[in-house]
Write a protein that holds these residues in place. Structure first.
Motif, PDB file in Angstrom:
ATOM      1  N   LEU A  42      32.604  58.172  76.715  1.00 55.00           N
ATOM      2  CA  LEU A  42      33.902  57.774  76.192  1.00 55.00           C
ATOM      3  C   LEU A  42      34.178  56.348  76.645  1.00 55.00           C
ATOM      4  N   ARG A  43      34.385  55.453  75.677  1.00 55.16           N
ATOM      5  CA  ARG A  43      34.594  54.037  75.979  1.00 55.16           C
ATOM      6  C   ARG A  43      35.993  53.641  75.525  1.00 55.16           C
ATOM      7  N   VAL A  44      36.773  53.066  76.449  1.00 52.24           N
ATOM      8  CA  VAL A  44      38.180  52.775  76.200  1.00 52.24           C
ATOM      9  C   VAL A  44      38.455  51.299  76.474  1.00 52.24           C
ATOM     10  N   LEU A  45      39.262  50.689  75.597  1.00 49.27           N
ATOM     11  CA  LEU A  45      39.732  49.321  75.805  1.00 49.27           C
ATOM     12  C   LEU A  45      41.226  49.357  76.081  1.00 49.27           C
ATOM     13  N   SER A  46      41.670  48.627  77.119  1.00 46.47           N
ATOM     14  CA  SER A  46      43.091  48.559  77.430  1.00 46.47           C
ATOM     15  C   SER A  46      43.375  47.269  78.193  1.00 46.47           C
ATOM     16  N   THR A  47      44.573  47.206  78.796  1.00 47.75           N
ATOM     17  CA  THR A  47      44.972  46.026  79.570  1.00 47.75           C
ATOM     18  C   THR A  47      45.264  46.436  81.007  1.00 47.75           C
ATOM     19  N   ASP A  48      45.539  45.441  81.836  1.00 46.62           N
ATOM     20  CA  ASP A  48      45.873  45.711  83.238  1.00 46.62           C
ATOM     21  C   ASP A  48      47.376  45.870  83.438  1.00 46.62           C
ATOM     22  N   SER A  49      48.141  46.056  82.340  1.00 48.16           N
ATOM     23  CA  SER A  49      49.601  46.084  82.437  1.00 48.16           C
ATOM     24  C   SER A  49      50.210  47.292  81.736  1.00 48.16           C
ATOM     25  N   GLU A  50      49.554  48.434  81.870  1.00 46.79           N
ATOM     26  CA  GLU A  50      50.056  49.645  81.222  1.00 46.79           C
ATOM     27  C   GLU A  50      50.857  50.485  82.210  1.00 46.79           C
ATOM     28  N   PHE A  51      51.673  51.385  81.664  1.00 43.70           N
ATOM     29  CA  PHE A  51      52.599  52.152  82.500  1.00 43.70           C
ATOM     30  C   PHE A  51      51.869  53.061  83.488  1.00 43.70           C
TER      31      PHE A  51
ATOM     32  N   SER B 203      50.261  48.471  75.138  1.00 36.94           N
ATOM     33  CA  SER B 203      51.710  48.540  75.006  1.00 36.94           C
ATOM     34  C   SER B 203      52.179  47.653  73.865  1.00 36.94           C
ATOM     35  N   GLN B 204      53.366  47.957  73.361  1.00 33.99           N
ATOM     36  CA  GLN B 204      54.047  47.073  72.417  1.00 33.99           C
ATOM     37  C   GLN B 204      54.739  45.952  73.190  1.00 33.99           C
ATOM     38  N   VAL B 205      55.369  46.317  74.312  1.00 35.57           N
ATOM     39  CA  VAL B 205      55.961  45.369  75.260  1.00 35.57           C
ATOM     40  C   VAL B 205      55.503  45.804  76.648  1.00 35.57           C
TER      41      VAL B 205
ATOM     42  N   TYR C 181      55.425  46.637  80.435  1.00 34.55           N
ATOM     43  CA  TYR C 181      56.499  47.077  81.321  1.00 34.55           C
ATOM     44  C   TYR C 181      56.699  46.176  82.539  1.00 34.55           C
ATOM     45  N   ASN C 182      55.659  45.458  82.961  1.00 39.33           N
ATOM     46  CA  ASN C 182      55.756  44.675  84.191  1.00 39.33           C
ATOM     47  C   ASN C 182      56.070  43.194  83.958  1.00 39.33           C
ATOM     48  N   SER C 183      56.361  42.851  82.691  1.00 41.66           N
ATOM     49  CA  SER C 183      56.680  41.453  82.393  1.00 41.66           C
ATOM     50  C   SER C 183      57.759  41.299  81.325  1.00 41.66           C
ATOM     51  N   GLY C 184      57.824  42.241  80.384  1.00 49.23           N
ATOM     52  CA  GLY C 184      58.729  42.104  79.250  1.00 49.23           C
ATOM     53  C   GLY C 184      58.102  41.368  78.080  1.00 49.23           C
ATOM     54  N   VAL C 185      56.867  40.932  78.235  1.00 47.13           N
ATOM     55  CA  VAL C 185      56.170  40.188  77.190  1.00 47.13           C
ATOM     56  C   VAL C 185      55.721  41.134  76.080  1.00 47.13           C
ATOM     57  N   ALA C 186      55.942  40.738  74.846  1.00 44.81           N
ATOM     58  CA  ALA C 186      55.500  41.540  73.706  1.00 44.81           C
ATOM     59  C   ALA C 186      54.016  41.288  73.453  1.00 44.81           C
ATOM     60  N   ALA C 187      53.296  42.354  73.141  1.00 44.46           N
ATOM     61  CA  ALA C 187      51.869  42.255  72.854  1.00 44.46           C
ATOM     62  C   ALA C 187      51.642  41.582  71.503  1.00 44.46           C
ATOM     63  N   PRO C 188      50.422  41.128  71.248  1.00 36.70           N
ATOM     64  CA  PRO C 188      50.131  40.514  69.946  1.00 36.70           C
ATOM     65  C   PRO C 188      50.423  41.482  68.792  1.00 36.70           C
TER      66      PRO C 188
ATOM     67  N   VAL D 289      43.482  54.435  67.949  1.00 38.48           N
ATOM     68  CA  VAL D 289      44.333  53.376  68.492  1.00 38.48           C
ATOM     69  C   VAL D 289      45.693  53.972  68.875  1.00 38.48           C
ATOM     70  N   ILE D 290      46.079  53.762  70.129  1.00 35.32           N
ATOM     71  CA  ILE D 290      47.374  54.230  70.611  1.00 35.32           C
ATOM     72  C   ILE D 290      48.193  53.030  71.061  1.00 35.32           C
ATOM     73  N   VAL D 291      49.424  52.938  70.554  1.00 35.17           N
ATOM     74  CA  VAL D 291      50.357  51.884  70.971  1.00 35.17           C
ATOM     75  C   VAL D 291      51.495  52.538  71.742  1.00 35.17           C
ATOM     76  N   ASP D 292      51.680  52.113  72.990  1.00 32.12           N
ATOM     77  CA  ASP D 292      52.795  52.596  73.800  1.00 32.12           C
ATOM     78  C   ASP D 292      54.019  51.760  73.458  1.00 32.12           C
ATOM     79  N   GLY D 293      54.950  52.361  72.711  1.00 30.16           N
ATOM     80  CA  GLY D 293      56.122  51.633  72.259  1.00 30.16           C
ATOM     81  C   GLY D 293      57.351  51.832  73.112  1.00 30.16           C
ATOM     82  N   TYR D 294      57.187  52.345  74.336  1.00 23.33           N
ATOM     83  CA  TYR D 294      58.349  52.746  75.134  1.00 23.33           C
ATOM     84  C   TYR D 294      59.315  51.588  75.401  1.00 23.33           C
ATOM     85  N   HIS D 295      58.793  50.383  75.602  1.00 25.96           N
ATOM     86  CA  HIS D 295      59.667  49.232  75.857  1.00 25.96           C
ATOM     87  C   HIS D 295      59.943  48.433  74.584  1.00 25.96           C
TER      88      HIS D 295
END
Length: 388
Positions: free
Chosen positions: A101-110, A158-160, A162-169, A184-190
Motif C-alpha cells: 500500500l503506497r500513500v502520498l500525503s503531507t507533513d501537516s495533516e490532522f 487537507s483542504q486547509v 490545520y497547523n497554518s491556516g494555509v489553503a492547499a492547491p 483520493v481523500i480531501v480532509d475538508g474540516y478546516h
C-alpha cells in the motif's frame, strides 16, 4: 452587520470573553438547543422505530443541505459517523493488508491521520511519501511533482492545513495527473463552512471528509464523507448501517454493501449532532447566509485584527511573525510563529487572563475568527497585550 444575536446562549456563559478559538471548538448557535431536544422527542415518539425517522427523514434532509452547501450533485453519497477518523479508516480497511500500500500525503495533516499513518507504517508492505508544506511558496510545485511520480494507492491532503491556516492547491491543478486507480481523500474540516467549496467537478472522483465541530457550528459527534458515485470499495471495518435497507433479508454469503455512500457507514451512533447540524444549515438557508458571505465577513475581521496589531506594535504578535502574510488563499485562523514554545505558552496565558481565548501548537499561536465577532472586539487586544 452583527451576528452575535444568534449565539446568545453560549455568549451568556462567557460574558467577558473574546473567543478566538472557533477553529478549535466553534460556539454553537441558539438554534442547536432546540435541535438537541428534537432528537429526544423523536426518540420518545419512535422508540424502536426511531431509525425510520432518522434514516427516512433527518438524514436525507441533511444530505440534501450538505450537497447544496458544497454544490455536490449526489446527496445520497454523503455518509455520517461520529468522527472523521472512523470514516478515514474505513477507506484504509478497503485495501488488502497483505498487499503493498503506497500513500502520498503531507507533513501537516490532522492528529488522527498522522497517528494512524504512523501505525500503518509498521506494516512490512506500507510506504508513505510525505511532502512538506513549508516553504508554502513552493508547495504547489513540489506537491504536483510528487503527484506526477504516480504509483499511489491513496492520496490524502487537507483542504486547509490545520497547523497554518494555509489553503492547499486547488484540485484542478493536480487531480488530472492522478491515476484513476488511485483513491483520493480531501480532509475538508478546516474548509467546509469556511471557504466557498464547489465539488461538482470532483464529486465522482474524490472522498471529501468534514464535520460539524468547527465551522459548521454543530459541535462534536457529526462528521461526514462524500463518497465517489461509482465507488465499489468494500471496507473491512463495517457495521450494520452499511446495508441498512436490506437488514431484514438473510445475511449469508458475501457481505453486501449499500449502493451509495452508506457503504461506508458504521453502526449505532448518537444522532443528536446530526440534528444540530440540520438546524444550523436550515438557519443559514432561511436567512440567506451563504459560506461566501460568512467568508467575506471573516476576511474583514482579519483585516481589522491586523490593523489593531499595527497600532499596538507588539514585539511578538505582529505581521512579521505571521506565518503566512497573504490572506487571499487562507482559512479562518491566523498563525503566528514565534521563536519558542515557551513564548507562545506565556502569551496565550497572558491573553487568557484578559479574557481573550486562543490556542497554540508548539511555537505557533493561533487566532481564530467567527461571525460572532465584531470589528470593535479586537480593541481588547490593546489592553491584553500592553506591556503595562
Amino acid at each position: 452587520m452583527s451576528y452575535k444575536s444568534h449565539y446568545q446562549q453560549f455568549m451568556a456563559q462567557h460574558p467577558d470573553t473574546l473567543h478566538c478559538a472557533p477553529h478549535s471548538h466553534h460556539y454553537w448557535p441558539d438554534c442547536t438547543r432546540d435541535a438537541q431536544l428534537a432528537y429526544w422527542s423523536d426518540s420518545a415518539k419512535g422508540v424502536d422505530h426511531k431509525w425510520d425517522i432518522i434514516f427516512g427523514e433527518r438524514v436525507p434532509d441533511v444530505q440534501r443541505r450538505l450537497a447544496e452547501l458544497l454544490n455536490h450533485p449526489h446527496p445520497q453519497q454523503f455518509v455520517f459517523a461520529s468522527n472523521t477518523h472512523e470514516l478515514l479508516y474505513r477507506v484504509f480497511s478497503s485495501f488488502d493488508p497483505a498487499k503493498p500500500l503506497r500513500v502520498l500525503s503531507t507533513d501537516s495533516e490532522f492528529h488522527s491521520f498522522s497517528r494512524q499513518i504512523r501505525r500503518l507504517q509498521e506494516r512490512a508492505k506500507f510506504e508513505l511519501v510525505t511532502v512538506a508544506t513549508e516553504p508554502f511558496e513552493t508547495f504547489p510545485q513540489r506537491w504536483l511533482a510528487a503527484v506526477k511520480q504516480g504509483g499511489y494507492d491513496l492520496i490524502f491532503t487537507s483542504q486547509v492545513f490545520y497547523n497554518s491556516g494555509v489553503a492547499a492547491p486547488e484540485l484542478s491543478t493536480w487531480l488530472p495527473e492522478v491515476s484513476e486507480q488511485t483513491q483520493v481523500i480531501v480532509d475538508g474540516y478546516h474548509g467546509c463552512g469556511a471557504l466557498p467549496t464547489d465539488l461538482q467537478a470532483y464529486a465522482d472522483r474524490i472522498f471529501y471528509l468534514a464535520g460539524g465541530y468547527k465551522y459548521l457550528q454543530a459541535g462534536e459527534g457529526c462528521c461526514f464523507m462524500a463518497v465517489p458515485k461509482q465507488c465499489q470499495l468494500r471496507p473491512e471495518y463495517t457495521g450494520w448501517f452499511a446495508d441498512f435497507a436490506n437488514l431484514a433479508k438473510p445475511q449469508q454469503g458475501e457481505v453486501a454493501y449499500a449502493g451509495d455512500g452508506m457503504r461506508f457507514a458504521g453502526a449505532t451512533m448518537d444522532f443528536t449532532a446530526l440534528y444540530r447540524l440540520q438546524s444550523v444549515l436550515a438557519w443559514w438557508q432561511r436567512d440567506g447566509l451563504s459560506v461566501a458571505t460568512m467568508h467575506a465577513y471573516v476576511q474583514q475581521l482579519q483585516q481589522a485584527f491586523l490593523a489593531t496589531l499595527d497600532e499596538l506594535q507588539h514585539p511578538l504578535v505582529n505581521r512579521d511573525h505571521l506565518l503566512v502574510p497573504d490572506l487571499a488563499n487562507h482559512g479562518h485562523f491566523l498563525t503566528f510563529k514565534l521563536d519558542t514554545a515557551e513564548q507562545v505558552a506565556e502569551l496565550a496565558q497572558q491573553l487568557a487572563e484578559q479574557g481573550i481565548h486562543t490556542d497554540y501548537r508548539g511555537n505557533r499561536l493561533r487566532f481564530g475568527f467567527a461571525i460572532y465577532h465584531d470589528v470593535e472586539d479586537y480593541q481588547r487586544l490593546k489592553k491584553a497585550l500592553s506591556p503595562n
